[in-house]
Design a protein around this motif. Structure first.
Motif, PDB file in Angstrom:
ATOM      1  N   SER A   1     -19.284  -4.035 -11.370  1.00  0.00           N
ATOM      2  CA  SER A   1     -18.130  -3.649 -12.176  1.00  0.00           C
ATOM      3  C   SER A   1     -18.238  -2.173 -12.534  1.00  0.00           C
ATOM      4  O   SER A   1     -19.311  -1.567 -12.429  1.00  0.00           O
ATOM      5  N   ALA A   2     -17.118  -1.605 -12.939  1.00  0.00           N
ATOM      6  CA  ALA A   2     -17.090  -0.203 -13.330  1.00  0.00           C
ATOM      7  C   ALA A   2     -15.969   0.007 -14.328  1.00  0.00           C
ATOM      8  O   ALA A   2     -14.941  -0.679 -14.296  1.00  0.00           O
ATOM      9  N   ALA A   3     -16.182   0.958 -15.226  1.00  0.00           N
ATOM     10  CA  ALA A   3     -15.168   1.331 -16.207  1.00  0.00           C
ATOM     11  C   ALA A   3     -15.132   2.848 -16.295  1.00  0.00           C
ATOM     12  O   ALA A   3     -16.171   3.483 -16.520  1.00  0.00           O
ATOM     13  N   ARG A   4     -13.964   3.409 -16.094  1.00  0.00           N
ATOM     14  CA  ARG A   4     -13.792   4.862 -16.191  1.00  0.00           C
ATOM     15  C   ARG A   4     -13.051   5.169 -17.478  1.00  0.00           C
ATOM     16  O   ARG A   4     -11.878   4.800 -17.630  1.00  0.00           O
ATOM     17  N   VAL A   5     -13.731   5.832 -18.403  1.00  0.00           N
ATOM     18  CA  VAL A   5     -13.167   6.126 -19.719  1.00  0.00           C
ATOM     19  C   VAL A   5     -13.494   7.569 -20.073  1.00  0.00           C
ATOM     20  O   VAL A   5     -14.670   7.947 -20.146  1.00  0.00           O
ATOM     21  N   GLY A   6     -12.493   8.373 -20.301  1.00  0.00           N
ATOM     22  CA  GLY A   6     -12.734   9.763 -20.644  1.00  0.00           C
ATOM     23  C   GLY A   6     -13.526  10.475 -19.568  1.00  0.00           C
ATOM     24  O   GLY A   6     -13.177  10.446 -18.383  1.00  0.00           O
ATOM     25  N   TYR A   7     -14.608  11.112 -19.985  1.00  0.00           N
ATOM     26  CA  TYR A   7     -15.458  11.847 -19.045  1.00  0.00           C
ATOM     27  C   TYR A   7     -16.471  10.947 -18.341  1.00  0.00           C
ATOM     28  O   TYR A   7     -17.230  11.425 -17.491  1.00  0.00           O
TER      29      TYR A   7
END
Length: 240
Positions: free
Chosen positions: A147-153
């Protein structure tokens, strides 16, 4: 953290998932906003970064053992309870995409190394079978879930050894380690919960850890406090 005694991991997960979800969607969104506000630069974080320990530069017997146990978890998640654990784990690893380096390492083991690996893996697989317990099909078990989560930087990447349940029925994550349970595992449990919360917008009910080295296992309820701690433990985040 509640240490487990005789009940299996599955027994405790059954009890934990039957409770009310402790975190509301609004609280999950607040956690996301907290991560969104973290300063740059852009970076990607992996589970190994949470441990804070430099691993070996290449494949090792310990890494190989862990990968083989992961394959046994995958087999158990689809209802295959092997009676030839070592052979089946090796066969599964050799057919599993993405483990080419470890497979090559396995094929070049000396006779003594292979014998040691077989003995070690037999012990760990026995503990896995005894302490994980039977996973009901209705729990929709999935193994080696990336899984992956892209949040802000930040881009947070993760792999969960075992996931059971659904977002609507109550999600639980399981980390199976061939090492002992320690503070590093606790940090990793919090990281697992944080990534899932950021990815789906819904916090898992709990995260469980199982050591196939000792048979010890523990369950970590996911709370707002534990998610805040997980954010503070991200590499590059200054202590508040």
């Amino acid at each position: 953290m509640l240490l487990m005694t005789s009940p299996t991991v599955t027994d405790r997960l059954r009890a934990a998932r039957s409770g009310d979800a402790p975190i509301s969607p609004e609280q999950s969104q607040q956690i996301r906003e907290l991560v969104q506000a973290l300063p740059g630069p852009c970076r990607t974080i992996y589970p190994r970064d949470i441990d804070g320990v430099e691993g070996p530069s290449g494949p090792s017997l310990a890494m190989l053992r862990g990968a083989l146990i992961t394959q046994l978890v995958r087999l158990r998640s689809v209802g295959l309870h092997s009676t030839h654990a070592v052979r089946d784990a090796i066969d599964a690893l050799e057919s599993y995409d993405g483990e080419g380096d470890l497979v090559e390492f396995l094929r070049h083991l000396s006779a003594d190394e292979r014998a040691r690996l077989h003995a070690d893996l037999s012990s760990h697989s026995h503990v896995l079978a005894e302490r994980l317990g039977h996973i009901p099909d209705g729990w929709r078990p999935r193994a080696a879930v990336r899984s992956a989560a892209r949040v802000g930087y930040l881009t947070l990447r993760d792999v969960n050894d075992l996931v059971v349940g659904t977002i609507t029925s109550g999600l639980a994550l399981v980390d199976v380690t061939t090492a002992e349970l320690d503070e590093r595992l606790e940090r990793r449990m919090r990281y697992h919960a944080l990534v899932e919360t950021l990815r789906s917008g819904v916090a898992p009910t709990c995260v469980a850890g199982l050591s196939t080295a000792t048979g010890d296992s523990a369950i970590y309820p996911v709370t707002v406090e534990s998610l805040h701690i997980a954010v503070s433990e991200l590499p590059g985040v200054s202590p508040s």
